[in-house]
Design a protein around this motif. Sequence first.
Motif: not given
Length: 688
Positions: A4, A7, A64-65, A67, A213
């Motif tokens: 993972h 962001n 959301q940051s 990934d 997303h």
Amino acid sequence: MLPHTYNPLLVVCSLVVAVLTAYTAFDAAGRIASAKGRIVPWWLLGGACAMGLGIWSTHFIGMQSFDLPIALGYDPLITVASLLLAIAASTFALWLVGQDVLPTPRLMVGAVLMGLAITGMHYIGMAAMRMRPAIDYDPALATMSVTIAIIASGAALWLAFRLRGRTSVMLFRRSSASLAMGVAFVSIHYAGMAAARFPIGSVCGAAHTGANHGWLALVTMIVALAVIAIALTISVFDLRMEARTAALGASLVAANNKLAHLALHDSLTELPNRALLENRLEELIRNSMHAGERFTLMFLDLDSFKAVNDVFGHRVGDRLLIDVATRIRAGLRPHDTVARVGGDEFVLLSLIKDAAAAANLATVLIRAIQTPFVVEGHEVEISVSVGIAIFPDDGASQEELLSNADTAMYHAKALGSGEYCFFEASMEAGSYEQMQIAHELHSALQRGQMILHYQPKFWAPNGPAVGAEALLRWDHPVLGLMAPERFIPLAERTGMIVQIGAWVLDESCRQLKAWHDSGHTAWSIAVNLSPMQFAHEGLTRAVLDALHRHNLPADSLILEVAESTAMRDVELSLTVLRKLRRTGVQIAIDDFGTGYSSLLYLKRLPATELKIDRGFVRQLADDTEDAAIISAIIALGKALNLRIVAEGVETAAQQMYLTRLGCDMLQGFLLGRPVIGDAFLAAVVSTE
């Protein structure tokens, strides 16, 4: 495990939202604590929504940051559930810090509940991904995230409670605390994210049916920031409104205080007025009766204050009253009270218990007032009369004390200006008569009770008559014919003397005109001027009006001014006398020899006559001291080219001796007694 990444931009955004959320929470806590009435629930609801959305957005932007190398999405219902849990936790937190007190047990319980709610929101939010297989959490890191949440919640609750004030210092501390709490809230999320393990082959069940997303982070951040901005904007506007309301309230309080001050204080001198004096006097009487103590009440009245107004104007008079009040205050002790109760009347309350100390204080006040004042460039001399009453000997009530001190003050005035007098029971009868006379004096002229008697003046030694002196009498319906000594001082104090003096001038001129019409055109009439009348600005106009009204030559009127009056303020006297002399009237210096005239000033006075006081004539004999004084006065008058008039001539010896010394005119019972105008001609003819 699936690899993972994060962001960095969204991580920073989540931190910004967390800091703003913390500040919004602190601001809402302060607003709820200060609000009153029905507005409190609205602030609680609005603050909870903004705070809950902010906490949730911090979590959600952080997610959301995060990934993964698979498609991601979020179940709407579960996501909304996590949001509602955040709002519920915020509502509880704001309610808790809005209470009046926050004891440690309550703080600890609140920290645990709020910490569990926040971590619950996080893990429910993670569950909205509907991962298959389920997310595997590291127990140690998960426990650490819960611990961080509880500690951070406790710190947030304590800070919010302590930083509820609205001062600039509190705002600065709140900003600093918001930064720290923002970092703490972000740490909760990222500790929880670190605890999550995603096995290889995991699939997000909400990737295709849930919220997308890709664009959800932007929408979440925009909505969160918008809600926080709205909450803070409303708070700022409310703060401004509160500041304006506070300023208006302060203005109203100041206005009410000023109105209360004006209601209880004299607007000119700022001294307590009669209303406040009565309150303090009533309290002092009550306390003194309870303690068996004594105190002193003084009634102060300025002597001839009306003359100051008449000569210099009311502006100078008002300024003088302010300066008098300042001097009185300067001579008082801390617990004394002085009030202005009338135009030139003051009342002093003092805890002085004995007569000796009261007399000392009265002496100090009299001396302070007697020192000349300089008011707007004018040197003004004035004195004060003081009446003293001591509680309870001279009265056990307000009315008795004030009345008896006032009575004593009038007796002090009768002793002369600048005196003090203690109240005595024997004063009451005389005081009532004085008050009655003063009351009736106002209507005596209108009722025709004032009359003039005329005493003839003769060329020495036996005539003929050269005119008369007008002598005022009051034909009182009950007390009979009253000499001026009984009512002129009252007329001076009440200001009636100016009106009475104008009537005397007019009536004297009317009578003289009648004598002129009967053939005695060389006769003159002498009229006495009182000190207040002499200082009155309308004197010259009154003289000219009387002469013009009765068509008399100006030199037929002689205005008599007492030596003491002329010497009281020499420069003013010179101004007034010169102005009168320019009209053509004659000036006589009355009661000469009884004052303290300086030859330097005497020669400057525009006088035409000197009148020797009857006190010197009464004891006249060749070898007496009075004879030497009269001889010197006559020699002085001759040197100054003045006519010399001796009054009080009652014996033939006095008549011959005064003639031999060089007196020009004589006046007294030997030659003619005062009579009314209708009897004057017959009396003078029989004498001649």
